[in-house]
Motif scaffolding. Structure first.
Motif, mmCIF file in Angstrom:
data_model
loop_
_atom_site.group_PDB
_atom_site.id
_atom_site.type_symbol
_atom_site.label_atom_id
_atom_site.label_comp_id
_atom_site.label_asym_id
_atom_site.label_seq_id
_atom_site.Cartn_x
_atom_site.Cartn_y
_atom_site.Cartn_z
ATOM 1 N N VAL A 52 17.513 71.439 55.244
ATOM 2 C CA VAL A 52 16.913 72.163 56.364
ATOM 3 C C VAL A 52 16.283 73.489 55.914
ATOM 4 O O VAL A 52 15.215 73.872 56.395
ATOM 5 N N ASP A 53 16.910 74.169 54.969
ATOM 6 C CA ASP A 53 16.352 75.457 54.530
ATOM 7 C C ASP A 53 14.967 75.282 53.896
ATOM 8 O O ASP A 53 14.077 76.116 54.091
ATOM 9 N N GLU A 111 19.002 68.250 60.301
ATOM 10 C CA GLU A 111 19.512 67.494 59.162
ATOM 11 C C GLU A 111 20.029 66.179 59.732
ATOM 12 O O GLU A 111 20.660 66.156 60.780
ATOM 13 N N ARG A 117 28.056 71.814 59.772
ATOM 14 C CA ARG A 117 26.706 71.968 59.205
ATOM 15 C C ARG A 117 25.660 72.109 60.317
ATOM 16 O O ARG A 117 24.750 72.930 60.220
ATOM 17 N N HIS A 157 23.215 75.366 60.713
ATOM 18 C CA HIS A 157 21.738 75.303 60.754
ATOM 19 C C HIS A 157 21.220 75.937 62.039
ATOM 20 O O HIS A 157 20.230 76.665 62.040
ATOM 21 N N TRP A 171 18.595 79.028 62.042
ATOM 22 C CA TRP A 171 17.180 78.789 62.272
ATOM 23 C C TRP A 171 16.729 78.778 63.734
ATOM 24 O O TRP A 171 15.543 78.951 64.018
ATOM 25 N N MET A 188 16.199 74.354 66.444
ATOM 26 C CA MET A 188 17.019 73.312 65.806
ATOM 27 C C MET A 188 17.355 72.258 66.840
ATOM 28 O O MET A 188 17.419 72.520 68.037
#
Ligand code: ZN
Length: 455
Positions: free
Chosen positions: A130-131, A148, A171, A175, A179, A189
């Motif tokens: 994702v990054d 993700e 996770r 994320h 974000w 997201m």
């Protein structure tokens, strides 16, 4: 305060009355649309940047509701193979060979193709980094909901892809916290669930609860292939949709992708829970089958259009995808009036926005909405003449006719040139990295013809 006045185009607003404006204008102020159609002089600042759109069509930026940005460098590596070869010998090895930096490059390359085909917003189908995707979207300027693909069960998956349910949820939340809302709200997201093959009931239910709490979407491939529905029947006692209904995993936040193998009851369950749908016609034609798109639309559901990933379709081109959508459903229903041009444009704009839970800000050109728009300039032998701009957008247009694109009030492309990143440099790097990754993943392609390697 910065203003841009786009003047004298055929403006397809997609507002509630579906008004179009011949020789109409669009006034943008900062990141929002200020006025559309007939604009009073006093609204226009003396220093407004004026863009002439004579002979052009101006419309809301298109929404691609399902695209695997991390598969862009795999284009052409999985043509003409059966589903198991596609998955086990091509796509999984390639995708699991990617580093975060590869994912960044792949997302940039994909973003370029999206911009050229009139897309300003996309929903990520789910990769592993994702990054990397987030950095690429930050730079290229598109609007996106990222995710993700998380998996807490399943056979034969690449090492490291399957995690415990708790770890998967952690996770997702990490994320989200990093974000969601970044870049003036341009990046959001969603929770990404790959398929029912790879998601336990606990993961499905917890994802729904946590997505609802945060008001974000869930992105999942649902009833994609017949084997998936049969797998659900065998392991859970009901087909995918019926089972998800029983455990409480259907919700208005769910964006169900492909949905080819639905029963009439499944479609009614979608209506009951206002589930959103992403239709990917090219991928469907390649391996999945005919989705019941007119039937879903007739139930009042939001059905949007997606390209899927490069190994499933090869063309991340929404203009092609709109054309394909109208054609294949006419063929299936033997009715040339099925999915007319207006419906296709609704799917690619308003429904796309609804599917991404973003309809308050995007999907139409209306005062107060975000300034996401494209300018199409039909001027090629393959496009002219244009008697009816609305139908021409669906039946005649090519992505090469997309001239300019704006997202969040910022030009991404002018006169066919992408302004946010160095297109040539990105594509050169993508080409050499793709060759490296193919070797790293150990993918051998058979020669199609007896080939003499001269040097
Ligand atoms: Zn997909």
């Amino acid at each position: 305060m910065a203003q841009t006045l786009i003047r004298n185009g055929f403006v397809i607003s997609m507002n509630a009355g579906r008004q179009a404006f011949e020789n109409g204008d669009v006034l943008v102020e900062d990141d929002r649309i200020k006025a559309v159609g007939v604009i009073a002089d006093e609204l226009i600042a003396p220093d407004a940047d004026i863009v002439d759109a004579t002979d052009c069509i101006v419309l809301p930026g298109l929404v691609n509701s399902h695209v695997h940005t991390s598969q862009q460098l795999e284009r052409g590596l999985a043509d003409d193979v059966d589903l198991l070869t596609w998955l086990h010998e091509r796509t999984w090895p390639f995708e699991s060979a990617l580093t975060e930096e590869d994912s960044y490059l792949s997302s940039l390359a994909c973003g370029l193709e999206l911009i050229h085909s009139g897309v300003t917003t996309f929903a990520e189908a789910g990769g592993q980094h994702v990054d990397g995707m987030g950095r690429a979207v930050t730079e290229i300027g598109l609007r996106a909901a990222l995710c993700e693909s998380i998996m807490d069960c399943g056979e034969g998956l690449p090492k490291g892809w399957v995690r415990s349910t708790d770890e998967c949820m952690e996770r997702q939340v990490a994320h989200y916290e990093k974000w969601h809302g970044a870049e003036n709200g341009r990046i959001r997201m969603q929770f990404g669930l790959r398929t029912i093959f790879n998601c336990s009931d606990e993961l499905l239910v917890r994802s729904r609860e946590m997505a609802e709490e945060r008001g974000i979407g869930i992105h999942m491939h649902v009833a994609e292939v017949l084997e998936e529905v049969q797998f659900a029947q065998k392991t859970r006692g009901a087909g995918t949709v019926e089972h998800m209904n029983r455990i409480g995993a259907l919700s208005p936040n769910l964006l169900a992708v492909h949905t080819v193998w639905l029963t009439p009851r499944d479609m009614d369950l979608f209506r009951l829970h206002d589930v959103k749908v992403s239709h990917n016609p090219a991928a469907a034609m390649r391996v999945l089958g005919f989705a019941y798109v007119p039937e879903l639309l007739s139930r009042g559901l939001a059905v949007s259009i997606g390209t899927d990933g490069a190994p499933s379709n090869n063309r991340m081109d929404m203009i092609d995808e709109m054309w394909l959508t109208t054609l294949i459903h006419k063929g299936r229903t033997l009715n040339p009036a099925t999915l007319p041009a207006v419906t296709i444009l609704e799917m690619a704009t308003l429904h796309g926005a609804r599917c991404m839970l973003w309809e308050d800000e995007i999907g139409s050109l209306e005062p107060g909405k975000k300034a996401d728009l494209v300018i199409v300039h039909p001027r090629s032998a393959g496009t002219l003449p244009v008697h009816d701009p609305v139908s021409a957008m669906v039946y005649s247009m090519h992505s090469s006719d997309v001239e300019s694109s704006m997202c969040d009030g910022r030009w991404l492309m002018r006169d066919g040139k992408v302004l946010t990143v160095d297109e040539k440099a990105v594509l050169e790097e993508a080409k050499s990295r793709a060759a490296f990754l193919r070797k790293k993943a150990g993918i051998e392609l058979p020669d199609r013809f007896p080939t003499v390697r001269v040097r």
